[in-house]
Design an enzyme around this catalytic site. Sequence first.
Site, PDB file in Angstrom:
ATOM      1  N   GLU A 299     -15.056  -0.463   2.307  1.00  0.00           N
ATOM      2  CA  GLU A 299     -15.648  -1.464   1.428  1.00  0.00           C
ATOM      3  C   GLU A 299     -15.498  -2.838   2.070  1.00  0.00           C
ATOM      4  O   GLU A 299     -14.400  -3.187   2.514  1.00  0.00           O
ATOM      5  CB  GLU A 299     -14.958  -1.463   0.055  1.00  0.00           C
ATOM      6  CG  GLU A 299     -15.666  -2.368  -0.936  1.00  0.00           C
ATOM      7  CD  GLU A 299     -15.049  -2.343  -2.341  1.00  0.00           C
ATOM      8  OE1 GLU A 299     -15.533  -3.081  -3.200  1.00  0.00           O
ATOM      9  OE2 GLU A 299     -14.092  -1.590  -2.555  1.00  0.00           O
TER      10      GLU A 299
ATOM     11  N   GLY B 224      -5.426  -5.523  -0.652  1.00  0.00           N
ATOM     12  CA  GLY B 224      -4.213  -5.050  -1.290  1.00  0.00           C
ATOM     13  C   GLY B 224      -4.206  -3.540  -1.344  1.00  0.00           C
ATOM     14  O   GLY B 224      -3.197  -2.896  -1.082  1.00  0.00           O
ATOM     15  N   ALA B 225      -5.357  -2.949  -1.655  1.00  0.00           N
ATOM     16  CA  ALA B 225      -5.488  -1.497  -1.729  1.00  0.00           C
ATOM     17  C   ALA B 225      -6.961  -1.168  -1.893  1.00  0.00           C
ATOM     18  O   ALA B 225      -7.788  -2.038  -2.147  1.00  0.00           O
ATOM     19  CB  ALA B 225      -4.674  -0.929  -2.901  1.00  0.00           C
ATOM     20  N   MET B 226      -7.285   0.124  -1.758  1.00  0.00           N
ATOM     21  CA  MET B 226      -8.677   0.573  -1.826  1.00  0.00           C
ATOM     22  C   MET B 226      -8.758   1.886  -2.569  1.00  0.00           C
ATOM     23  O   MET B 226      -8.006   2.814  -2.298  1.00  0.00           O
ATOM     24  CB  MET B 226      -9.237   0.721  -0.402  1.00  0.00           C
ATOM     25  CG  MET B 226     -10.674   1.177  -0.360  1.00  0.00           C
ATOM     26  SD  MET B 226     -11.766  -0.014  -1.170  1.00  0.00           S
ATOM     27  CE  MET B 226     -13.030   1.097  -1.773  1.00  0.00           C
ATOM     28  N   GLU B 227      -9.737   1.969  -3.501  1.00  0.00           N
ATOM     29  CA  GLU B 227      -9.810   3.073  -4.461  1.00  0.00           C
ATOM     30  C   GLU B 227     -10.595   4.272  -3.980  1.00  0.00           C
ATOM     31  O   GLU B 227     -11.141   5.013  -4.796  1.00  0.00           O
ATOM     32  CB  GLU B 227     -10.437   2.556  -5.765  1.00  0.00           C
ATOM     33  CG  GLU B 227     -11.930   2.224  -5.693  1.00  0.00           C
ATOM     34  CD  GLU B 227     -12.243   0.785  -5.363  1.00  0.00           C
ATOM     35  OE1 GLU B 227     -13.380   0.333  -5.625  1.00  0.00           O
ATOM     36  OE2 GLU B 227     -11.342   0.091  -4.834  1.00  0.00           O
TER      37      GLU B 227
ATOM     38  N   HIS C 239      -9.939   2.602 -11.149  1.00  0.00           N
ATOM     39  CA  HIS C 239     -11.247   2.596 -10.483  1.00  0.00           C
ATOM     40  C   HIS C 239     -11.864   3.998 -10.423  1.00  0.00           C
ATOM     41  O   HIS C 239     -13.076   4.108 -10.213  1.00  0.00           O
ATOM     42  CB  HIS C 239     -11.105   2.078  -9.054  1.00  0.00           C
ATOM     43  CG  HIS C 239     -11.386   0.616  -8.893  1.00  0.00           C
ATOM     44  ND1 HIS C 239     -12.483  -0.007  -9.452  1.00  0.00           N
ATOM     45  CD2 HIS C 239     -10.717  -0.361  -8.218  1.00  0.00           C
ATOM     46  CE1 HIS C 239     -12.477  -1.290  -9.119  1.00  0.00           C
ATOM     47  NE2 HIS C 239     -11.419  -1.530  -8.379  1.00  0.00           N
TER      48      HIS C 239
ATOM     49  N   GLU D  10     -15.034  -4.549 -10.563  1.00  0.00           N
ATOM     50  CA  GLU D  10     -13.785  -5.282 -10.360  1.00  0.00           C
ATOM     51  C   GLU D  10     -13.347  -6.060 -11.591  1.00  0.00           C
ATOM     52  O   GLU D  10     -12.172  -6.049 -11.949  1.00  0.00           O
ATOM     53  CB  GLU D  10     -13.913  -6.202  -9.147  1.00  0.00           C
ATOM     54  CG  GLU D  10     -14.098  -5.472  -7.831  1.00  0.00           C
ATOM     55  CD  GLU D  10     -12.944  -4.548  -7.475  1.00  0.00           C
ATOM     56  OE1 GLU D  10     -11.894  -4.584  -8.157  1.00  0.00           O
ATOM     57  OE2 GLU D  10     -13.099  -3.760  -6.527  1.00  0.00           O
TER      58      GLU D  10
ATOM     59  N   HIS E  53      -4.518  -0.458 -11.016  1.00  0.00           N
ATOM     60  CA  HIS E  53      -5.870  -0.953 -10.751  1.00  0.00           C
ATOM     61  C   HIS E  53      -6.674   0.057  -9.948  1.00  0.00           C
ATOM     62  O   HIS E  53      -7.806   0.406 -10.323  1.00  0.00           O
ATOM     63  CB  HIS E  53      -5.774  -2.280  -9.986  1.00  0.00           C
ATOM     64  CG  HIS E  53      -7.095  -2.890  -9.668  1.00  0.00           C
ATOM     65  ND1 HIS E  53      -7.674  -3.875 -10.440  1.00  0.00           N
ATOM     66  CD2 HIS E  53      -7.974  -2.664  -8.650  1.00  0.00           C
ATOM     67  CE1 HIS E  53      -8.837  -4.218  -9.925  1.00  0.00           C
ATOM     68  NE2 HIS E  53      -9.047  -3.501  -8.827  1.00  0.00           N
ATOM     69  N   GLU E  54      -6.100   0.546  -8.851  1.00  0.00           N
ATOM     70  CA  GLU E  54      -6.864   1.474  -8.001  1.00  0.00           C
ATOM     71  C   GLU E  54      -7.085   2.815  -8.696  1.00  0.00           C
ATOM     72  O   GLU E  54      -8.143   3.432  -8.540  1.00  0.00           O
ATOM     73  CB  GLU E  54      -6.162   1.658  -6.657  1.00  0.00           C
ATOM     74  CG  GLU E  54      -5.888   0.370  -5.900  1.00  0.00           C
ATOM     75  CD  GLU E  54      -7.098  -0.519  -5.730  1.00  0.00           C
ATOM     76  OE1 GLU E  54      -8.237  -0.008  -5.658  1.00  0.00           O
ATOM     77  OE2 GLU E  54      -6.925  -1.756  -5.660  1.00  0.00           O
TER      78      GLU E  54
END
Length: 884
Positions: free
Chosen positions: A144, A284-287, A324, A343, A320-321
């Site tokens: 992303e 920070g992170a990816m879903e 998603h 988001e 959060h992730e």
Amino acid sequence: MDIASRPAEPVENTQIADAAPPPQAPPVIHREDYLPPAWLIPQVLLDFRLGVDATHVVSTLSVTRNPEGNGTSTLRLNGDQIAPLAVRVDGREVNDWRLDGPDLLVELTGEAHSVEVETAVNPAANSQLMGLYASNGMLCTQCEAEGFRRITFFPDRPDVLSTYSVKMRGDKAQFPVLLANGNCTATGEGEDGTHWAEWHDPWPKPSYLFALVAGDLVANHDTFTTMGGRKVDLNIWVRPGDEDRTQHAMDSLINSMKWDEEAFGREYDLDLFNIVAVSDFNMGAMENKGLNVFNTRYVLADPETATDADYDAVEGVIGHEYFHNWSGNRVTCRDWFQLSLKEGFTVLRDQMFSADMGSAAVKRIEDVRVLRIAQFPEDSGPLAHPIRPDSYQEISNFYTATVYNKGAEVIRMMRTMAGPERFRAGTDLYFARHDGEAATCEDFVKAIEDGAGLDLTQFRLWYSQAGTPQLTVELDHDGARTTLTLTQAVPATPGQPEKQPVPIPLRIALYDRDTGAHSGEQLVVLDKDTGSFTFDGFAKPPVLSINRGFSAPVAIDFARANEDLVFLAAHDDDPFARYEAMQGLVVQYLVAGVSGRLDDAARTEGRAAIGAAFAAVIDDPELDDLMRGELMILPAETYLAEQLLVADPGAIHAEREALKAWLGSECGEGLKALHDRAAAVPYGRDAAARGARKIKTQALTLIAAGDPAEGARRALAQYRAADTMTDRQGALMVLASLDAPERAEALADFHQRYTGNALVIDKWFSLQGSAFHPEVLEHIKALAGHGDFTMTNPNRVRALYMAAASNPVAFHDEGGEGYRMIGELIRKLDPVNPQTAARFVPVLGRWRRIEPVRAALMRAELERIAAVPTLSRDVREQVTKSLG
């Protein structure tokens, strides 16, 4: 991140008058030009032969003509810094393909084909950390927004949904663990020490959610049984030796899964959920579906190396992730202009989750503080944009506080107007309507409108208009009737000189001065330029508590007497409103001081009111310490600058520091007693122990401001006695700003104690970069040459330089050295990692809101950056808009 409604006059630059004009900016992509894809890709087969220096990729695409497309025979496959080694259509190699810039074009006839493309990439050379790259011998991906096109040619847009099957082959000793999206369907041994694994994700997804990880990893394993009875295997993968610091992340994951079922009815849909911690990561992170890739800072935590804030961040980002999976994966974005669809909604969901897991009052205050520090300045600067932008040049630049945090606040307003039950009906309808689709922000609003029974016609303006609404409040009392008059104005922003009024839902309460109580909270909605609301039954003018819970993301101009703010600080039963009253007391005083409106009498009166309020907070036995700690935090200098049309950062810093010193002296005995009490509380993860650690640092900060010698003595004692990173970091933070011998001793010990622990050494850099020490700029320069500093790791760069850019002493040095330092960083970092480099441009872009001397220096630095002919699209767009 309020009162300022227009920028200062542009400052003429005299230092770079004959600089060469910058190269032509990249093309602008407009939301109104959206067209459906000409071809769809129902299935993708990927075959990887893995290597750190060379990875071979074979991509087989099942291609079908889109009946809603434009009918073209040309299949456009996006690429970025890759070349096709071979192209086959229906099993036969073809040579009539062509390149259009970075994109591969293949001519097709008929309705359906199989298209196979071979590529090769060098993960070790990928310093941008987008696509497939190497991190300390491990291979991982970040796709992303447009990273998949750096792996293989593909219609790399979020509205092309495909099911993915992946086969990976590689050296077993180097890559013992092979992971991808979905479920593992087969594994086996190869020749010459290799092995392989096959993965299949049954859920259609866009290419930005593709993920692959290969490396030497170990897992913390657990299971979760969903409300439908599905048993899910959970793994948090880390490098050997880090597994003991993953339990909090695992607990947070399990809590997230359970909470999402209860709060939104969302059940997990695969047999496996993997998280991998990576040390080199832009985000920070990816879903990614079923395989979330995380920055290590949001996975690893134990009391020795992580603060309480770090624990909260791990919990929030894990949530959060995971959330998603539905708000982003099962329902994804039609195009990148709809980024807030996933988001903004998911930020709201993670905020609600964290509020339920801890203190809802403190979480709300923290969220608003972030909004005011990060998003409000964005809304009033040259980079202002709606939460659903109309155009962009580089999509990475729209991963902003506006899209995320303001996007969450806009959805929160819908929830406030609908109420929790009707809002839940709206989100249920949204998921039911659009499961498996690429949707738009309008689809979301329409679902809430239909499901909750609201008319959101005018409310849609929140999605299309930039800028923070400015709300003027007047309260009049006549006889037994009180009239509340509200006037709104949405300031002009780039490309939007005129605005329409937006619906503003405000939770309010009117307090009786004699009883200290109110008769109930009410919701009023201002949906025009000016509106009046009347209330009966008050013999005396009541005290207004407005925007309780921060029900609307607006800036409020309301002239209130100190006695009313002191009243609310003591009596308001809404925690946020009580906090806001404390902040209001301090903001009014500091802004008046910076503006030269405080004579001796007004200064004495203002300090007396603030001192009385702080003393009450320190001594109030009814307050829990987590909330007490929030009430003791002074407004950030960034937020104070937003109250002024043109800000003098030096004057703001001096005025705020003087008040800190006065409070530290005036409330000294109470602060020392508070620090002593908190120091006696034993370690625990419960609210009482966390609150004690919080007030310990807040008290120490004020003590050191009022009496530096006493502050240094207590800070070193706290540092030496610390059994948690919260206490140790808090003490070191105070010492880092003091010109005292204890400073050097503690900093040297901290580095020696944690050598080899990258996340903690990041703290060491950050604490020094953010210190208010008189020689902080020299310290930062020395740290940039330290053996532990590297420009290739985003965490390390952010630790030192983002701390410096946020530090008014360093960044706003009146000679311009701080501006030159950040400008030089951007120029050096851009060729290595343009996405990270671009994050540093907005702080220079605030020049119009800064006093003329500093403004000229900031603008000059932007012009130096703009003169670099090889700037990336990421940086070029930010700089061009900041100068325009």
